[in-house]
Motif scaffolding. Structure first.
Motif, short mmCIF file in Angstrom:
data_model
loop_
_atom_site.label_atom_id
_atom_site.label_comp_id
_atom_site.label_asym_id
_atom_site.label_seq_id
_atom_site.Cartn_x
_atom_site.Cartn_y
_atom_site.Cartn_z
N GLN A 278 0.82 -1.21 0.00
CA GLN A 278 0.00 0.00 0.00
C GLN A 278 0.86 1.26 0.00
OE1 GLN A 278 -3.05 0.69 -0.38
NE2 GLN A 278 -3.52 2.60 0.66
N HIS A 279 2.05 1.22 0.61
CA HIS A 279 2.89 2.41 0.76
C HIS A 279 4.18 2.26 -0.02
CE1 HIS A 279 0.36 2.18 4.45
NE2 HIS A 279 0.21 3.48 4.22
N LYS A 280 4.72 3.42 -0.46
CA LYS A 280 5.91 3.44 -1.29
C LYS A 280 7.16 3.03 -0.52
CE LYS A 280 4.03 7.31 -3.99
NZ LYS A 280 4.25 8.72 -4.40
N ASP A 281 7.19 3.26 0.79
CA ASP A 281 8.38 2.97 1.57
C ASP A 281 8.28 1.62 2.29
OD1 ASP A 281 6.32 3.93 3.12
OD2 ASP A 281 7.59 5.02 4.51
N VAL A 282 7.39 0.74 1.83
CA VAL A 282 7.22 -0.58 2.43
C VAL A 282 7.45 -1.64 1.36
CG1 VAL A 282 5.62 -2.17 3.55
CG2 VAL A 282 5.61 0.25 4.18
N THR A 283 8.25 -2.65 1.69
CA THR A 283 8.52 -3.76 0.77
C THR A 283 7.66 -4.94 1.15
OG1 THR A 283 10.80 -3.00 0.46
CG2 THR A 283 10.29 -5.28 -0.16
N LEU A 284 6.93 -5.48 0.19
CA LEU A 284 6.04 -6.61 0.44
C LEU A 284 6.87 -7.88 0.55
CD1 LEU A 284 2.93 -7.03 0.65
CD2 LEU A 284 3.00 -7.78 -1.72
N PRO A 285 6.79 -8.62 1.68
CA PRO A 285 7.58 -9.85 1.82
C PRO A 285 7.01 -10.97 0.95
CG PRO A 285 6.14 -9.58 3.71
CD PRO A 285 5.98 -8.34 2.88
N PRO A 286 7.81 -12.01 0.68
CA PRO A 286 7.29 -13.13 -0.14
C PRO A 286 6.05 -13.78 0.49
CG PRO A 286 9.69 -13.23 0.02
CD PRO A 286 9.24 -12.17 0.99
N ASN A 287 6.08 -13.94 1.80
CA ASN A 287 4.92 -14.53 2.49
C ASN A 287 4.12 -13.40 3.13
OD1 ASN A 287 3.06 -16.09 3.81
ND2 ASN A 287 4.48 -16.91 5.33
N HIS A 288 3.03 -13.00 2.49
CA HIS A 288 2.20 -11.91 2.99
C HIS A 288 0.74 -12.35 3.12
CE1 HIS A 288 2.83 -11.60 -1.43
NE2 HIS A 288 1.51 -11.53 -1.44
N ASP A 289 0.54 -13.62 3.45
CA ASP A 289 -0.84 -14.12 3.58
C ASP A 289 -1.60 -13.41 4.70
OD1 ASP A 289 -0.44 -15.84 1.51
OD2 ASP A 289 -0.12 -17.63 2.75
N GLY A 290 -0.87 -12.97 5.76
CA GLY A 290 -1.53 -12.33 6.88
C GLY A 290 -1.68 -10.83 6.74
N TRP A 291 -1.22 -10.24 5.63
CA TRP A 291 -1.36 -8.79 5.42
C TRP A 291 -2.79 -8.48 4.99
CZ3 TRP A 291 3.12 -5.24 3.99
CH2 TRP A 291 4.29 -5.64 4.65
N TYR A 292 -3.22 -7.24 5.25
CA TYR A 292 -4.61 -6.85 5.03
C TYR A 292 -4.78 -6.08 3.71
CZ TYR A 292 -5.47 -8.22 9.84
OH TYR A 292 -5.58 -8.94 11.01
N VAL A 293 -5.95 -6.27 3.09
CA VAL A 293 -6.27 -5.60 1.83
C VAL A 293 -6.77 -4.19 2.14
CG1 VAL A 293 -7.71 -5.63 -0.24
CG2 VAL A 293 -6.84 -7.78 0.72
N CYS A 294 -6.02 -3.18 1.70
CA CYS A 294 -6.43 -1.78 1.87
C CYS A 294 -7.25 -1.31 0.67
CB CYS A 294 -5.20 -0.88 2.04
SG CYS A 294 -4.19 -1.27 3.49
N GLU A 295 -6.82 -1.69 -0.52
CA GLU A 295 -7.50 -1.29 -1.75
C GLU A 295 -7.55 -2.50 -2.69
OE1 GLU A 295 -5.64 2.05 -3.55
OE2 GLU A 295 -5.66 3.27 -1.73
N ALA A 296 -8.58 -2.53 -3.54
CA ALA A 296 -8.71 -3.60 -4.53
C ALA A 296 -9.31 -3.02 -5.80
CB ALA A 296 -9.60 -4.74 -4.00
N SER A 297 -8.83 -3.51 -6.92
CA SER A 297 -9.35 -3.07 -8.21
C SER A 297 -9.45 -4.28 -9.13
CB SER A 297 -8.45 -2.00 -8.84
OG SER A 297 -7.16 -2.53 -9.10
N PRO A 298 -10.43 -4.28 -10.04
CA PRO A 298 -11.42 -3.23 -10.35
C PRO A 298 -12.47 -3.08 -9.25
CG PRO A 298 -11.86 -5.20 -11.65
CD PRO A 298 -10.57 -5.46 -10.93
N ARG A 299 -13.43 -2.18 -9.48
CA ARG A 299 -14.43 -1.90 -8.49
C ARG A 299 -15.33 -3.11 -8.25
NH1 ARG A 299 -17.50 3.37 -10.35
NH2 ARG A 299 -17.68 2.07 -12.22
N ILE A 300 -15.97 -3.11 -7.07
CA ILE A 300 -16.89 -4.20 -6.72
C ILE A 300 -18.03 -4.24 -7.74
CG2 ILE A 300 -18.47 -5.06 -4.95
CD1 ILE A 300 -16.75 -3.67 -2.87
#
Length: 245
Positions: free
Chosen positions: A94-116
């Protein structure tokens, strides 16, 4: 009937010719060959009226589900439940200064696209942006999680370091020279607004009388009383309130 001898060969030839013609006209029944059945009228009619088999109904495209606030693992399970291929799922931080780890199953969805509710074809990519803590979804400094990492951020100036040496005392204020006492007013008797005679009148229109109360507007004034003495409207702790004295 006697046939002349010279005509015998001709007669024999004619008989042989007649025998050949009659043999060529042998019927199909006489020759023993099986008869070919004629096409049935019922069969032809059935062939003409046969309807084509119905084509299968195409499956409608699935719709984009709600993935916000779910973990990445839960989002994958929701796509599977909706019969959406997880191969179309793409994740990012979600943020530019954060690196997504290989295992991110427990991370939360802040935004999703396309729209619902958007139709998802076989080539539509589903993108989710993730944060480690769900509370971080609402924190953003121009796209950065930490304000210090924002290039547009200007840190406050550092506080001055206190010195061990005590500052020099401020110079004492100079004492103002005492004001000269005002000269008494009045050298001869006058008539005050109340009609009475006196050397000076108070601010409320009465003659200045030694020992009488003086109005607030006259505090500090020095005038000549009716007895000819110079008096000042001042405060005496033994006598209240202010008096001409």
């Amino acid at each position: 009937m006697r046939i002349p001898r010279r005509l015998v060969p001709v007669a024999l030839a004619g008989l042989l010719a007649l025998a050949g013609c009659s043999g060529g006209s042998t019927t199909q029944a006489e020759s023993g060959a099986p008869a070919t059945p004629a096409p049935s009228a019922t069969t032809a009619t059935a062939t003409e009226t046969a309807s084509p088999s119905p084509s299968p109904t195409p499956t409608p495209d699935p719709l984009m589900p709600a993935l916000h606030s779910q973990t990445y693992e839960q989002a994958q399970a929701e796509l599977v439940r909706q019969e959406i291929s997880t191969a179309l799922l793409k994740s990012a931080a979600q943020h530019k200064d954060v690196t997504l780890p290989p295992n991110h199953d427990g991370w939360y969805v802040c935004e999703a696209s396309p729209r619902i509710g958007t139709k998802l074809t076989a080539t539509t990519t589903v993108t989710v942006k993730l944060a480690k803590d769900f509370s971080d979804c609402t924190t953003s400094f121009n796209g950065y999680l930490h304000q210090k990492n924002d290039p547009a951020y200007t840190p406050p100036a550092p506080k001055p370091v206190p010195t061990t040496q005590a500052p020099a005392p401020a110079p004492a204020p100079e004492k103002a020279a005492p004001k000269p006492a005002p000269k008494p007013v009045g050298g001869s008797m006058i008539t005050c607004p109340d009609g009475k005679q006196g050397y000076a009148c108070t601010s409320n229109g009465h003659p200045v009388v030694d020992g009488q109360f003086c109005p607030k507007a006259d505090r500090g004034r020095t005038l000549k009383a009716t007895n000819g003495t110079t008096v000042t409207c001042s405060y005496d702790p033994s006598v209240r309130p202010y008096r001409w004295q």
